[in-house]
Structures are given as structure tokens and as C-alpha cells.
Design a protein around this motif. Structure first.
Motif, PDB file in Angstrom:
ATOM      1  N   ARG A  53       3.081   5.605  -6.675  1.00 17.57           N
ATOM      2  CA  ARG A  53       3.623   5.198  -8.180  1.00 17.57           C
ATOM      3  C   ARG A  53       3.115   6.400  -9.165  1.00 17.57           C
ATOM      4  O   ARG A  53       3.828   6.712 -10.071  1.00 17.57           O
ATOM      5  CB  ARG A  53       3.222   3.712  -8.527  1.00 17.57           C
ATOM      6  CG  ARG A  53       3.864   2.685  -7.879  1.00 17.57           C
ATOM      7  CD  ARG A  53       3.546   1.302  -7.980  1.00 17.57           C
ATOM      8  NE  ARG A  53       4.458   0.474  -7.814  1.00 17.57           N
ATOM      9  CZ  ARG A  53       4.597  -0.803  -8.340  1.00 17.57           C
ATOM     10  NH1 ARG A  53       4.203  -0.882  -9.553  1.00 17.57           N
ATOM     11  NH2 ARG A  53       5.376  -1.511  -7.784  1.00 17.57           N
ATOM     12  N   ARG A  70       4.546   2.482 -12.499  1.00 15.78           N
ATOM     13  CA  ARG A  70       3.061   2.939 -12.762  1.00 15.78           C
ATOM     14  C   ARG A  70       2.205   2.056 -11.730  1.00 15.78           C
ATOM     15  O   ARG A  70       2.626   1.024 -11.174  1.00 15.78           O
ATOM     16  CB  ARG A  70       3.002   2.348 -13.931  1.00 15.78           C
ATOM     17  CG  ARG A  70       3.425   3.054 -15.266  1.00 15.78           C
ATOM     18  CD  ARG A  70       2.868   2.780 -16.700  1.00 15.78           C
ATOM     19  NE  ARG A  70       2.692   1.514 -16.642  1.00 15.78           N
ATOM     20  CZ  ARG A  70       1.705   0.793 -17.255  1.00 15.78           C
ATOM     21  NH1 ARG A  70       0.544   1.474 -17.193  1.00 15.78           N
ATOM     22  NH2 ARG A  70       1.859  -0.299 -17.414  1.00 15.78           N
ATOM     23  N   PRO A  71       1.048   2.777 -11.560  1.00 11.02           N
ATOM     24  CA  PRO A  71       0.684   2.098 -10.297  1.00 11.02           C
ATOM     25  C   PRO A  71      -0.078   0.829 -10.801  1.00 11.02           C
ATOM     26  O   PRO A  71      -0.226   0.538 -11.807  1.00 11.02           O
ATOM     27  CB  PRO A  71      -0.741   3.065 -10.481  1.00 11.02           C
ATOM     28  CG  PRO A  71      -0.462   4.317 -10.997  1.00 11.02           C
ATOM     29  CD  PRO A  71       0.706   4.114 -11.638  1.00 11.02           C
ATOM     30  N   ILE A  72      -0.294  -0.147  -9.878  1.00 11.49           N
ATOM     31  CA  ILE A  72      -0.410  -1.473  -9.895  1.00 11.49           C
ATOM     32  C   ILE A  72      -1.986  -1.692 -10.546  1.00 11.49           C
ATOM     33  O   ILE A  72      -2.092  -2.475 -11.297  1.00 11.49           O
ATOM     34  CB  ILE A  72      -0.036  -2.348  -8.571  1.00 11.49           C
ATOM     35  CG1 ILE A  72       1.282  -2.046  -8.309  1.00 11.49           C
ATOM     36  CG2 ILE A  72      -0.387  -3.925  -8.965  1.00 11.49           C
ATOM     37  CD1 ILE A  72       1.592  -2.726  -6.897  1.00 11.49           C
ATOM     38  N   TYR A  73      -2.708  -1.061  -9.855  1.00  9.11           N
ATOM     39  CA  TYR A  73      -4.188  -0.964 -10.505  1.00  9.11           C
ATOM     40  C   TYR A  73      -4.397  -0.798 -11.851  1.00  9.11           C
ATOM     41  O   TYR A  73      -5.104  -1.429 -12.426  1.00  9.11           O
ATOM     42  CB  TYR A  73      -5.146  -0.201  -9.347  1.00  9.11           C
ATOM     43  CG  TYR A  73      -5.347   1.206  -9.727  1.00  9.11           C
ATOM     44  CD1 TYR A  73      -4.589   2.159  -9.415  1.00  9.11           C
ATOM     45  CD2 TYR A  73      -6.356   1.604 -10.690  1.00  9.11           C
ATOM     46  CE1 TYR A  73      -4.528   3.536  -9.789  1.00  9.11           C
ATOM     47  CE2 TYR A  73      -6.685   2.935 -11.094  1.00  9.11           C
ATOM     48  CZ  TYR A  73      -5.581   3.848 -10.688  1.00  9.11           C
ATOM     49  OH  TYR A  73      -5.800   5.310 -11.142  1.00  9.11           O
ATOM     50  N   LYS A  74      -3.579   0.042 -12.502  1.00  7.05           N
ATOM     51  CA  LYS A  74      -3.633   0.404 -13.510  1.00  7.05           C
ATOM     52  C   LYS A  74      -3.372  -0.829 -14.487  1.00  7.05           C
ATOM     53  O   LYS A  74      -3.880  -1.095 -15.476  1.00  7.05           O
ATOM     54  CB  LYS A  74      -2.924   1.563 -14.138  1.00  7.05           C
ATOM     55  CG  LYS A  74      -3.576   3.013 -13.559  1.00  7.05           C
ATOM     56  CD  LYS A  74      -3.078   4.114 -14.663  1.00  7.05           C
ATOM     57  CE  LYS A  74      -3.952   5.372 -14.405  1.00  7.05           C
ATOM     58  NZ  LYS A  74      -2.955   6.550 -14.250  1.00  7.05           N
ATOM     59  N   ILE A  76      -2.335 -12.570   1.356  1.00  7.15           N
ATOM     60  CA  ILE A  76      -3.849 -12.393   0.388  1.00  7.15           C
ATOM     61  C   ILE A  76      -5.079 -13.186   0.691  1.00  7.15           C
ATOM     62  O   ILE A  76      -6.122 -12.441   0.775  1.00  7.15           O
ATOM     63  CB  ILE A  76      -3.227 -12.492  -1.072  1.00  7.15           C
ATOM     64  CG1 ILE A  76      -2.001 -11.569  -1.216  1.00  7.15           C
ATOM     65  CG2 ILE A  76      -4.502 -12.489  -1.792  1.00  7.15           C
ATOM     66  CD1 ILE A  76      -1.557 -11.462  -2.711  1.00  7.15           C
ATOM     67  N   VAL A 130      -1.533 -10.284  -5.758  1.00  5.27           N
ATOM     68  CA  VAL A 130      -1.704  -8.449  -5.371  1.00  5.27           C
ATOM     69  C   VAL A 130      -2.665  -8.400  -4.543  1.00  5.27           C
ATOM     70  O   VAL A 130      -3.366  -9.312  -3.833  1.00  5.27           O
ATOM     71  CB  VAL A 130      -2.218  -7.931  -6.666  1.00  5.27           C
ATOM     72  CG1 VAL A 130      -1.029  -7.861  -7.529  1.00  5.27           C
ATOM     73  CG2 VAL A 130      -3.548  -8.323  -7.101  1.00  5.27           C
ATOM     74  N   ASP A 173      -0.150   2.939  -4.763  1.00  7.75           N
ATOM     75  CA  ASP A 173      -0.343   3.327  -5.978  1.00  7.75           C
ATOM     76  C   ASP A 173      -0.517   4.878  -6.140  1.00  7.75           C
ATOM     77  O   ASP A 173      -0.103   5.388  -7.132  1.00  7.75           O
ATOM     78  CB  ASP A 173      -1.811   2.713  -6.459  1.00  7.75           C
ATOM     79  CG  ASP A 173      -1.625   1.397  -7.069  1.00  7.75           C
ATOM     80  OD1 ASP A 173      -2.821   0.871  -7.254  1.00  7.75           O
ATOM     81  OD2 ASP A 173      -0.740   0.966  -7.473  1.00  7.75           O
ATOM     82  N   GLN A 195       3.646  -5.434  -3.953  1.00  9.09           N
ATOM     83  CA  GLN A 195       2.278  -5.447  -4.589  1.00  9.09           C
ATOM     84  C   GLN A 195       1.264  -5.946  -3.751  1.00  9.09           C
ATOM     85  O   GLN A 195       0.072  -6.192  -4.225  1.00  9.09           O
ATOM     86  CB  GLN A 195       2.587  -6.331  -5.992  1.00  9.09           C
ATOM     87  CG  GLN A 195       3.132  -7.737  -6.000  1.00  9.09           C
ATOM     88  CD  GLN A 195       3.322  -8.306  -7.305  1.00  9.09           C
ATOM     89  OE1 GLN A 195       4.073  -7.797  -7.779  1.00  9.09           O
ATOM     90  NE2 GLN A 195       2.893  -9.430  -7.444  1.00  9.09           N
ATOM     91  N   ASP A 254      -1.351  -2.052   0.462  1.00  9.99           N
ATOM     92  CA  ASP A 254      -2.301  -0.971   0.150  1.00  9.99           C
ATOM     93  C   ASP A 254      -1.508   0.299   0.509  1.00  9.99           C
ATOM     94  O   ASP A 254      -1.546   1.195  -0.499  1.00  9.99           O
ATOM     95  CB  ASP A 254      -3.516  -1.061   1.204  1.00  9.99           C
ATOM     96  CG  ASP A 254      -4.419  -2.012   0.717  1.00  9.99           C
ATOM     97  OD1 ASP A 254      -4.694  -2.838   1.680  1.00  9.99           O
ATOM     98  OD2 ASP A 254      -5.021  -1.887  -0.303  1.00  9.99           O
ATOM     99  N   ASN A 275      -7.664  -5.249  -2.299  1.00  7.99           N
ATOM    100  CA  ASN A 275      -8.093  -3.700  -2.477  1.00  7.99           C
ATOM    101  C   ASN A 275      -7.799  -3.396  -3.879  1.00  7.99           C
ATOM    102  O   ASN A 275      -8.643  -2.638  -4.584  1.00  7.99           O
ATOM    103  CB  ASN A 275      -7.756  -2.943  -1.449  1.00  7.99           C
ATOM    104  CG  ASN A 275      -8.340  -3.383  -0.004  1.00  7.99           C
ATOM    105  OD1 ASN A 275      -9.427  -3.742  -0.166  1.00  7.99           O
ATOM    106  ND2 ASN A 275      -7.747  -3.175   1.217  1.00  7.99           N
ATOM    107  N   THR A 276      -6.403  -3.416  -4.326  1.00  5.72           N
ATOM    108  CA  THR A 276      -6.019  -3.002  -5.486  1.00  5.72           C
ATOM    109  C   THR A 276      -6.539  -3.498  -6.652  1.00  5.72           C
ATOM    110  O   THR A 276      -6.861  -2.967  -7.490  1.00  5.72           O
ATOM    111  CB  THR A 276      -4.396  -3.072  -5.674  1.00  5.72           C
ATOM    112  OG1 THR A 276      -3.836  -2.862  -4.454  1.00  5.72           O
ATOM    113  CG2 THR A 276      -3.861  -2.462  -6.833  1.00  5.72           C
TER     114      THR A 276
END
Lengths: 123, 256, 231
Positions: C214, A9-13, C170, A46, C211, C191, C194, A49-50
């Protein structure tokens, strides 16, 4: 310790969910200032940006707001937080009930089981 | 930037050259001190050691110069050097100038060693004085000295940059680069000698002048002109090999 | 703003084509994963970016300039192998970098050396392989460059150092700079990235946000990589 994420699943979520959890559980109190993007990204290990994306979604949902120079703050709207808390809890309940159904217990059975299962006290 | 590169160049190379040349001078001195009894074993031994050191000095200077260029610009250190914010010209010049300085120092140390050993105090003083006494008609003497020094310098630098070019050319191959460098050295030297022979064969006699003859005939202008021509030719050859080295390092860089 | 742009970038070694018509645009403030098996052209691409190789055809530009003295001042490159002189001590290398790079932060480098428990007075020659790699990484990351090119930065180090390296990337984050990490240890870095670029036999077969992959494909980049590059 770097936060662990589900790979599919998307990391940002997932970041959004984790931060939301901290908000509803009170770890980040209502009105409190959130750590900076830099610090939080470092803690979670992480991409900044995310993390920004996750925070922007929380902003969009009204749970977080940004003060231009001082950073981001949790909303003071306790009703909104309570609402989010309930929504989260409902999600978990749905998931739980689905799993119970897969085992073969319906809602009633599940409720009875909960009431009769002994609570395991944390040590 | 060039200054900084040269600073590090000196730092890297002085670690080996300084002890080497110091050792030479010390052994010369020791040899000198023992020379009162020329048939004694210690004297003979130190004589042998000095001779070896003198021969070694030139060879080691040469080898270190080559190795320094190869290792620092064509080996794994190249990943550091070629990503520095310096131009390829500066990289080559820094090595060339420092190598030239060491070559001259080497020659100086050798002369000094010999002087220490061979000359008595009186002879030593006379030797130094003789440098101040080369006399020709005033203006000519100065020009003559300048021209000779310039030709010597240009020859040393052209020689060194020629060796650099041979090593740089070895990047055209992926393996056995040391052997390939040597190969280019042989090939280019041979070709140059053939060319020289052709030029000498077919050139009119009066162009292949002789500075001494000109001096004898008091044809000063011609003598100076000849020296200047020689200087220009040597410099041009040096420039050619410099350009070749530059081209290889800038456009054909191939670090393993 | 675009920090790196390549157009039709091609590099051939004799008959072998290492990079084939690579078109790429990288914005500032991004952390990019350059992923591909060995021999896919990753190192070739990085070398072209910092002028260690010249293109056979096409072009690459850093902040709108062709690789040269000016781009080298803003690009910080970490090669796969060591590039140290035998005789220098760690602190000599720090001085060296401070001397040549205006954007080098010596104080930061010294802090990082302390954190990673490396003695500045140690002779580089005497350090272990892992320690040498740490020193090299510290020197590269202590610069405030516009583009960091890291060739397999986490391959040869232990997991704790790996974490430290990723944390440094980071915390070094700067919206005007980008980082390109070339690696095949994808799960560890995913992770932090980008975007990812998949390089296969010298060609870009995918260039996408992590993302988005994903979201749209329901798999991690690591899993997608295994599919795309299945043996």
C-alpha cells in the motif's frame, strides 16, 4: 463492527490516525490505559502486528507509553495532546480549504460561508 | 496411537457388524425353535433366510472391510486421517487388525449359527468337547495347533492386506479407482497363480510335502518344519503387500 | 523463528508442473495470505506442507522438520471440503480431536459451537453445508498449533460467519504460530494479513508485506491482485 479502511493507504497509518483521534477527542483520556492489543485488534478486525506498528509509532511520537507488564497508557502530557489536536485540526482545515478552492471559493469566502451557514443541530 | 485408531475403527465398523451377526444368531435360534415341524412354512422360510444370511455374512464382511479402507483412507475422510499425528504403519495396522478380528468373529458366528440349527443338545456338547480332545503326542499337539492357528491368521491378514494393496495402487490413476482396484486384483492374482504353477512344475518332489504323509511316517520334525515354512511364506507375502500399501500411502498419496 | 521453509519445492503431476521451484520462508507470528487464481498451486502447496503430497524435488520443512508424524502434531489443516464420517455426531468429532491432538482445547471448541449455534448432539450428516464448514473450522482453530493452514476458509460461508472466522484468527493470534490463508476473496481478509504471496501458475510472483504494497504502490492488495492477474 470492523473498522473500514481506505484501500490505498497503509493500514497501520490509518490505525494510528483512528487511535490518535480517540486520544485527542478524549475517548481515551490523558493517562488512561489503552485496551490491549488483542482487544483492540479484535474490535477493529485487524492484524495484531499491524496494530502494534501503529501503537509503536504513537509511542515514538510520545502520545502513548508502554508500562512493561501493565500495557499501554495515554500520555499525561496534556500540552502534547493539545498540540496533536491542533495539528489534526489544521490538517482538516487545509483539506477543507483545498476543496473550497476547487469549488472556487478562497479563504475569505470560506470564512464568510462558515459564519453564515446555519448550524445543523444534532437530533 | 494405534490403540486409539483401533478404538475408532471398532466404533465405526461395529455399527454394522454387530446388528448383522446378532441378526444371524437370532434367526438361527428362531429356525431352531421352529425345527420341530420341518415341513411347516415358517421353518422353511427361516431356513432360507439363515442360508442367505450365512452367505451374506462373509460377503458383507468382505465388502465392508474393503469399503472401510477405501472410504477412510483414500476418500475425503483421508484428509482427516492422513493429517493425524500417526504413522502410516499405524493407519494400516489399525484397519488390518480390526478387519481380521471381524473376519474371525464372522467365521465364529457362522459356525455357531450352524451348530445352533443343526445339532441337538447332546450333539452340541459333543461338538464342543471334541475341541478339547484332539490328541497327539503331548508337545506336538500344542505346536501343531499353534502352527495351524498362526497359518490361518497369517493367511487372513495377508489376504486382507493384499486387497488393501490393490486399492492403494489404484491411486496411480485419477479416475475409476474402484474398477482399477479390481483390475489390480485380477492381474496380481493371475500372476501369482502363474508363478505358483511354475514353482510346482519345476520344484523337486520332496519339497512339496504333505503334512499327512509326514504324520503317518511319524516324521514330526519335518511336519513342523513344513508348517513353519508355509507360515513364513504366507507372512512374507503379507509383508510384501503391506510394504506396497505403505509405500503408496506414504509416498504416492493422491487424494481427490 | 522460522516456522516454514521451502527450498526449490517442486511438484509435478505427470507432465503438469503444479509448483515450480518455490522458495519460501515464513516466520512465526505472521498471518499470510496465499493468493492466486484457481489452479495456481495453492492447494498443492498446502498439501505438501502437511504431507498429503510428496515433493517431486526440493523440500519443505515445518519448524525444521520434514512433514511427518511430528509436524502433523503442530500443524492444523482446514481443507476445502468436508472430511467427516457419516455416522459421527458433532461431539464425537470433538472427542476424536481431543483424543488425537494434545494441543486441542475441547472447552474452547464447545464455546465456539455455542456461539455459532451448533448443537453438539447433532448428527454431522444432518447439518447444512455452512454448518459443516463451521464445525470443521472450529475443530481446526480450537487447536493451539504452530502452523494453521486454511484452504479457502471463508468462501462457502455467509458474511456474518466470515467476520467470525476472521475475528477468531485475530484473537487466536500467538507470536509463536503462523496462519496461512489461501483464498481468492482478498478484500475481505486484507486487513487481517501481515504478508501476501501471489502464486501464478505454480510460481511465486510476489511476496510482500500488505502495508509495504500500500505504501509503495498506493493500491490495496486486492487492486494489485486484479492488475497482476488480469485476464
Amino acid at each position: 463492527m470492523a473498522w473500514q479502511f481506505d484501500p490505498d493507504r497503509p493500514i497501520y497509518k490509518q490505525l494510528k490516525e483512528r487511535i490518535l483521534l480517540r486520544i485527542v477527542s478524549g475517548t481515551y483520556a490523558a493517562g488512561a490505559q489503552l485496551p490491549t492489543v488483542r482487544d483492540l485488534a479484535e474490535e477493529a478486525a485487524v492484524n495484531p502486528n499491524t496494530l502494534q506498528k501503529a501503537l509503536q509509532e504513537l509511542e515514538r511520537d510520545g502520545l502513548v507509553h508502554a508500562q512493561r507488564t501493565s500495557g499501554r497508557f495515554v500520555t499525561e502530557d496534556k500540552t502534547l495532546i493539545k498540540q496533536a489536536k491542533n495539528d489534526l485540526a489544521k490538517e482538516q482545515i487545509d483539506l477543507f480549504l483545498k476543496k473550497m478552492a476547487a469549488i472556487g471559493y478562497d479563504r475569505q469566502d470560506a470564512v464568510v460561508l462558515i459564519q453564515t451557514t446555519k448550524e445543523v443541530k444534532p437530533k | 496411537m494405534l490403540g486409539k485408531l483401533m478404538k475408532y475403527e471398532f466404533k465405526s465398523t461395529a455399527r454394522i457388524f454387530t446388528p448383522l451377526y446378532a441378526a444371524m444368531l437370532i434367526v438361527s435360534l428362531v429356525n431352531r425353535l421352529l425345527s420341530n415341524r420341518p415341513t411347516d412354512t415358517p421353518y422353511i422360510i427361516s431356513m432360507v433366510v439363515v442360508s442367505m444370511l450365512i452367505g451374506a455374512a462373509f460377503v458383507i464382511t468382505l465388502i465392508l472391510t474393503l469399503q472401510r479402507f477405501y472410504k477412510n483412507l483414500l476418500g475425503s475422510e483421508g484428509y482427516l486421517m492422513h493429517t493425524l499425528p500417526v504413522s502410516v504403519n499405524q493407519l494400516i495396522w489399525s484397519k488390518l487388525l480390526v478387519a481380521t478380528v471381524w473376519t474371525i468373529v464372522c467365521a465364529g458366528v457362522v459356525c455357531l449359527s450352524i451348530a445352533i440349527m443343526a445339532l441337538s443338545v447332546g450333539e452340541f456338547q459333543a461338538f464342543i468337547q471334541s475341541f478339547t480332545q484332539i490328541r497327539l503326542a503331548g508337545y506336538d499337539e500344542f505346536a501343531f495347533i499353534v502352527e495351524c492357528i498362526a497359518i490361518v491368521l497369517a493367511s487372513v491378514m495377508s489376504g486382507i492386506v493384499f486387497l488393501y494393496a490393490c486399492m492403494a495402487l489404484s491411486m496411480l490413476f485419477n479416475k475409476h479407482r474402484v474398477a482399477v482396484s479390481f483390475g489390480f486384483f485380477i492381474v496380481i492374482t493371475t500372476v501369482a497363480q502363474i508363478l505358483m504353477a511354475i514353482v510346482v512344475e519345476f520344484a523337486p518332489n520332496h519339497l512339496i510335502g504333505n503334512v499327512d504323509t509326514l504324520f503317518q511316517n511319524n516324521e514330526m520334525l519335518e511336519a513342523h518344519a513344513l508348517l513353519v515354512v508355509i507360515l513364513l511364506i504366507v507372512a512374507a507375502i503379507g509383508a510384501l503387500f503391506f510394504a506396497l500399501t505403505h509405500h503408496m500411502l506414504k509416498n504416492k498419496l493422491n487424494l481427490q | 523463528m522460522t516456522i516454514l521453509n521451502s527450498a526449490g519445492l517442486t511438484k509435478a503431476f505427470g507432465q503438469t508442473i503444479a509448483l515450480n521451484k518455490v522458495d519460501l520462508n515464513i516466520e512465526a507470528g505472521r498471518v499470510i495470505g496465499l493468493l492466486g487464481p484457481n489452479g495456481s498451486g495453492k492447494t498443492t502447496f498446502l498439501k505438501l506442507c502437511n504431507g498429503l503430497l510428496t515433493p517431486t524435488s526440493g523440500s519443505v520443512k515445518i519448524a525444521d522438520k520434514a512433514p511427518g508424524v511430528r509436524t502433523k502434531a503442530i500443524v492444523s489443516f482446514l481443507p476445502e471440503d468436508n472430511y467427516f464420517s457419516d455416522w459421527m455426531k458433532v461431539k464425537d468429532m470433538v472427542s476424536f480431536f481431543a483424543d488425537f491432538y494434545k494441543d486441542f482445547d475441547a472447552a474452547k471448541a464447545e464455546d465456539m459451537l455455542i456461539t455459532l449455534e451448533i448443537d453438539p448432539a447433532a448428527q454431522i450428516k444432518s447439518l447444512s453445508k455452512g454448518a459443516k464448514e463451521k464445525v470443521q473450522l472450529i475443530l481446526v482453530m480450537a487447536r493451539k498449533a504452530r502452523l494453521y493452514l486454511l484452504d479457502e476458509p471463508i468462501g462457502g460461508v455467509d458474511p456474518a460467519t466470515r467476520d467470525y472466522i476472521l475475528r477468531t484468527i485475530i484473537t487466536n493470534y500467538n507470536p509463536e504460530a503462523s496462519v496461512i490463508i489461501s483464498t481468492h476473496l482478498i478484500a475481505d481478509v486484507e486487513q487481517v494479513l501481515d504478508e501476501v504471496i501471489f502464486l501464478k501458475e505454480g510460481e511465486i510472483v510476489m511476496h510482500e508485506d500488505v502495508d509495504t504494497i500500500r505504501e509503495e504502490k498506493g493500491v490495496s492488495v486486492d487492486q494489485l491482485f486484479r492488475e497482476v492477474f488480469k485476464c
